[in-house]
Design a protein around this motif. Structure first.
Motif, PDB file in Angstrom:
ATOM      1  N   GLN A  91     -75.999  60.664  71.172  1.00 51.90           N
ATOM      2  CA  GLN A  91     -76.325  60.870  72.440  1.00 51.90           C
ATOM      3  C   GLN A  91     -75.879  62.432  72.638  1.00 51.90           C
ATOM      4  O   GLN A  91     -76.280  62.919  73.802  1.00 51.90           O
ATOM      5  N   LEU A  92     -75.231  62.989  71.787  1.00 45.15           N
ATOM      6  CA  LEU A  92     -74.731  64.365  71.951  1.00 45.15           C
ATOM      7  C   LEU A  92     -75.587  65.594  71.594  1.00 45.15           C
ATOM      8  O   LEU A  92     -76.349  65.107  70.550  1.00 45.15           O
ATOM      9  N   THR A  93     -75.558  66.688  72.109  1.00 45.04           N
ATOM     10  CA  THR A  93     -76.515  67.825  71.786  1.00 45.04           C
ATOM     11  C   THR A  93     -75.828  68.462  70.558  1.00 45.04           C
ATOM     12  O   THR A  93     -74.556  68.294  70.284  1.00 45.04           O
ATOM     13  N   PRO A  94     -76.713  69.288  69.707  1.00 46.63           N
ATOM     14  CA  PRO A  94     -76.084  70.135  68.670  1.00 46.63           C
ATOM     15  C   PRO A  94     -74.823  70.804  68.951  1.00 46.63           C
ATOM     16  O   PRO A  94     -73.839  70.882  68.225  1.00 46.63           O
ATOM     17  N   ASP A  95     -74.882  71.474  70.271  1.00 51.27           N
ATOM     18  CA  ASP A  95     -73.641  72.530  70.417  1.00 51.27           C
ATOM     19  C   ASP A  95     -72.405  71.618  70.889  1.00 51.27           C
ATOM     20  O   ASP A  95     -71.268  71.910  70.456  1.00 51.27           O
ATOM     21  N   GLU A  96     -72.764  70.457  71.512  1.00 53.33           N
ATOM     22  CA  GLU A  96     -71.685  69.501  71.751  1.00 53.33           C
ATOM     23  C   GLU A  96     -70.996  69.005  70.515  1.00 53.33           C
ATOM     24  O   GLU A  96     -69.671  69.044  70.595  1.00 53.33           O
TER      25      GLU A  96
ATOM     26  N   GLU B  57     -74.128  78.866  78.910  1.00 53.62           N
ATOM     27  CA  GLU B  57     -74.740  80.221  79.326  1.00 53.62           C
ATOM     28  C   GLU B  57     -74.557  80.641  80.751  1.00 53.62           C
ATOM     29  O   GLU B  57     -74.800  81.483  81.279  1.00 53.62           O
ATOM     30  N   GLN B  58     -73.803  79.323  81.712  1.00 57.87           N
ATOM     31  CA  GLN B  58     -73.702  79.795  82.874  1.00 57.87           C
ATOM     32  C   GLN B  58     -72.299  80.627  83.097  1.00 57.87           C
ATOM     33  O   GLN B  58     -71.405  80.421  82.188  1.00 57.87           O
TER      34      GLN B  58
ATOM     35  N   GLU C 222     -67.405  82.216  81.231  1.00 61.39           N
ATOM     36  CA  GLU C 222     -68.921  81.888  80.481  1.00 61.39           C
ATOM     37  C   GLU C 222     -68.918  80.925  79.815  1.00 61.39           C
ATOM     38  O   GLU C 222     -67.966  80.683  78.813  1.00 61.39           O
ATOM     39  N   VAL C 223     -69.511  79.708  80.011  1.00 59.64           N
ATOM     40  CA  VAL C 223     -69.530  78.497  79.279  1.00 59.64           C
ATOM     41  C   VAL C 223     -70.370  78.908  78.103  1.00 59.64           C
ATOM     42  O   VAL C 223     -71.849  79.142  78.040  1.00 59.64           O
ATOM     43  N   MET C 224     -69.710  78.744  76.710  1.00 59.02           N
ATOM     44  CA  MET C 224     -70.306  79.012  75.620  1.00 59.02           C
ATOM     45  C   MET C 224     -71.266  77.908  74.839  1.00 59.02           C
ATOM     46  O   MET C 224     -72.005  78.122  74.154  1.00 59.02           O
ATOM     47  N   ALA C 225     -70.523  76.784  75.034  1.00 59.28           N
ATOM     48  CA  ALA C 225     -71.156  75.656  74.692  1.00 59.28           C
ATOM     49  C   ALA C 225     -70.864  74.332  75.530  1.00 59.28           C
ATOM     50  O   ALA C 225     -69.495  74.302  75.916  1.00 59.28           O
ATOM     51  N   GLY C 226     -71.484  73.121  75.411  1.00 60.12           N
ATOM     52  CA  GLY C 226     -71.055  72.061  76.005  1.00 60.12           C
ATOM     53  C   GLY C 226     -71.167  72.152  77.606  1.00 60.12           C
ATOM     54  O   GLY C 226     -72.107  72.825  78.262  1.00 60.12           O
ATOM     55  N   ILE C 227     -70.360  71.164  78.069  1.00 62.04           N
ATOM     56  CA  ILE C 227     -70.405  71.198  79.952  1.00 62.04           C
ATOM     57  C   ILE C 227     -68.915  71.356  80.362  1.00 62.04           C
ATOM     58  O   ILE C 227     -68.121  70.601  79.868  1.00 62.04           O
ATOM     59  N   LEU C 228     -68.735  72.039  81.112  1.00 60.20           N
ATOM     60  CA  LEU C 228     -67.606  72.296  81.837  1.00 60.20           C
ATOM     61  C   LEU C 228     -67.580  71.613  83.329  1.00 60.20           C
ATOM     62  O   LEU C 228     -68.347  71.847  84.215  1.00 60.20           O
ATOM     63  N   LYS C 229     -66.583  70.760  83.237  1.00 59.46           N
ATOM     64  CA  LYS C 229     -66.429  69.785  84.570  1.00 59.46           C
ATOM     65  C   LYS C 229     -65.114  70.183  85.370  1.00 59.46           C
ATOM     66  O   LYS C 229     -64.232  70.351  84.685  1.00 59.46           O
TER      67      LYS C 229
ATOM     68  N   CYS D 190     -66.549  71.106  75.614  1.00 64.82           N
ATOM     69  CA  CYS D 190     -66.818  72.421  76.139  1.00 64.82           C
ATOM     70  C   CYS D 190     -66.078  73.461  75.552  1.00 64.82           C
ATOM     71  O   CYS D 190     -64.927  73.265  75.085  1.00 64.82           O
ATOM     72  N   LYS D 191     -66.689  74.812  75.477  1.00 67.81           N
ATOM     73  CA  LYS D 191     -65.839  75.955  74.997  1.00 67.81           C
ATOM     74  C   LYS D 191     -66.469  76.936  75.964  1.00 67.81           C
ATOM     75  O   LYS D 191     -67.528  77.432  76.141  1.00 67.81           O
ATOM     76  N   ILE D 192     -65.180  77.808  76.440  1.00 63.97           N
ATOM     77  CA  ILE D 192     -65.513  78.766  77.633  1.00 63.97           C
ATOM     78  C   ILE D 192     -64.832  80.180  76.915  1.00 63.97           C
ATOM     79  O   ILE D 192     -64.014  80.205  76.204  1.00 63.97           O
ATOM     80  N   ARG D 193     -65.120  81.490  77.699  1.00 65.16           N
ATOM     81  CA  ARG D 193     -64.667  82.697  77.387  1.00 65.16           C
ATOM     82  C   ARG D 193     -64.360  83.155  78.615  1.00 65.16           C
ATOM     83  O   ARG D 193     -65.170  83.234  79.766  1.00 65.16           O
TER      84      ARG D 193
END
Length: 489
Positions: free
Chosen positions: A464-469, A424-425, A385-392, A364-367
């Motif tokens: 199994q990963l998304t392009p942004d991951e 984008e959350q 803000e979550v710019m990409a991936g999943i923040l857990k 994940c990548k956050i700002r």
């Protein structure tokens, strides 16, 4: 006789049959069945096939020819040169295709004619029998009958069998040696396995014939087993030969693999052959219903390879309900069993991969959002803000220099606790061990701090990963390789 539905043409099960026929070099003819279901077909049961075809309308004849040569083309794709039986110029090089209707009987006389003619011409030596020799045959069915006890329906294909003869019959264990108590012949043109058929007692039978045999000790005999008559002195030798013949199919050849059960020896041989052609290992192959021992043998695979904890049953009942850890797949069409097994394996692999992915730190990548610092430390609470991936929750975080600073202790959105936040959350997170304004600042970009060992595992799950991951993982690799050029390689 290979039966093909004229409306459906060559199906996967047809291809299976062709493969078996080719492997054992069995000559055959094709019955192109269900011509009576062609739109507009007028049945003429008492008329010879060619005359019946000539009495059909032009449109029906055209459809018959079209469908027939569609099948011929499909057979050609499998290396078989075929044509309608009356158009075959060389039966040693071409397969005869006989249009038939099992319902009306049209084409059946022609089918029998082709079979008998080809057998007499090309299989004369194979058809020769010696009535003076001991009987050789195959068990068709074993059943309990009122007034007779346990009986066997069998086909005697060589030699002579008499009442009182010593008989050796194959079983799943040691062969049974017994004596023939009675021989019963079915009435002419009757189906031997039909309980309504009438039988007459006889003293002896000659090959080739169907016969009902009564004898003691045959309860464990199953369909497909070989039988031989012999002298009492030769019973031990014959029993050894039969046991070896049966074990060639029942042999446990693979140390690990699935368990297969079938209703007869011939069926089992076909199932084993086709499963192995698909690269499927078989630990045990046997005949009869699915029992507790089969379930136990299958369950033993669970610790070594869960993907082989499967029990395949071809045309057999289930006597023992298996535990939830075992998957049982049953049916009466081999290719469907293979399809179901392969689909189950694919689904299980997806679940196993998902379980493996779930324990990895998510990329994940956050700002850090400007103006949303709710607490500077102990722990710091800040909007991101979550710019990409999943923040857990529990995700370790690092800056662009590759040094891990903190981890996500909690995630909130509108005072509601969340387990994760996606691209984008915008959410509030608590970050222990850091102070906003010292180690971290507004507008900073943070990445999940993924250990090198986990990064390497992600390579196996790339699909199994998304392009942004995948993009985030690439950026993390670039950061870490600034310190160690061989990181993750």
């Amino acid at each position: 006789v290979l039966v093909i539905d004229i409306r459906e043409g060559v199906k996967p099960q047809t291809v299976e049959c062709i493969g078996i026929l080719k492997q054992y070099k069995i000559p055959f003819v094709i019955a192109l069945n269900k011509v009576d279901l062609l739109n507009g077909w007028q049945p003429h049961p008492e008329t010879m096939l060619m005359k019946s075809i000539g009495m059909q309308g032009e449109r029906v004849i055209t459809e018959l020819e079209t469908r027939l040569y569609e099948v011929v083309a499909q057979l050609n794709g499998h290396g078989l040169n075929a044509d309608r039986f009356d158009r075959v110029s060389d039966y040693t090089k071409q397969l005869a295709v006989v249009p038939t209707s099992a319902k009306t009987g049209e084409g059946i006389p022609e089918l029998l004619m082709v079979l008998i003619g080809l057998s007499q011409k090309y299989l004369e030596k194979n058809l020769a029998v010696d009535k003076q020799q001991p009987a050789r045959g195959t068990v068709i069915e074993v059943k309990e009958e009122k007034g007779l006890g346990t009986t066997m329906d069998a086909i005697i294909y060589d030699g002579t069998l008499k009442v009182g003869d010593t008989l050796v019959i194959g079983t799943l264990g040691d062969p049974v040696t017994t004596r023939v108590k009675a021989l019963l012949e079915p009435a002419p043109l009757s189906e031997m396995r039909d309980r309504r058929s009438k039988f007459a007692p006889v003293k002896e039978v000659f090959a080739a014939t169907g016969v009902k045999i009564t004898a003691t000790g045959i309860e464990n005999v199953v369909a497909g087993m070989p039988l031989r008559s012999c002298s009492p002195e030769g019973a031990a030798q014959v029993a050894g030969d039969i046991k070896q013949e049966v074990e060639e199919v029942l042999l446990e050849t693979d140390a690990e693999g699935i368990v297969v059960k079938a209703d007869s020896l011939g069926s089992l041989e076909a199932v084993v052959k086709l499963f192995r052609e698909h690269g499927i290992k078989i630990k045990k192959a046997s005949i009869g219903p699915i029992t507790r021992k089969d379930c136990t043998d299958c369950e033993a695979n669970l610790q070594h390879d869960p993907l082989t904890c499967v029990l395949i049953g071809f045309n057999v009942p289930i006597l023992q309900q298996p535990s939830p850890s075992i998957t049982v797949i049953t049916g009466d069409v081999i290719y469907r069993l293979i399809e179901q097994f392969e689909a189950w394996v694919a689904e299980q692999k997806k679940r196993m991969q998902a379980a493996e992915l779930d324990v990895l730190i998510k990329p994940c990548k956050i700002r850090l959002l400007r103006g949303y610092v709710f607490r500077q430390n102990n722990p710091a609470v800040v909007g991101v803000e979550v710019m990409a991936g999943i923040l857990k929750t529990g995700t370790p975080l690092m800056k662009k220099d590759g040094n891990a600073l903190t981890e996500v202790k909690a995630i909130q959105d509108k005072q509601e606790n969340l387990a994760e936040a996606r691209k984008e959350q915008q959410v509030a997170v608590s970050l222990p061990g850091v102070t906003i304004g010292r180690q971290l600042h507004e507008e900073d970009i943070l990445y999940s701090a993924i250990p090198e060992s986990q990064f390497k595992k992600y390579k196996d799950f790339r699909k199994q990963l998304t392009p942004d991951e995948r993009e985030v993982l690439r950026e993390i690799a670039d950061i870490m390789r600034g310190q160690d050029p061989m990181w993750g390689i």
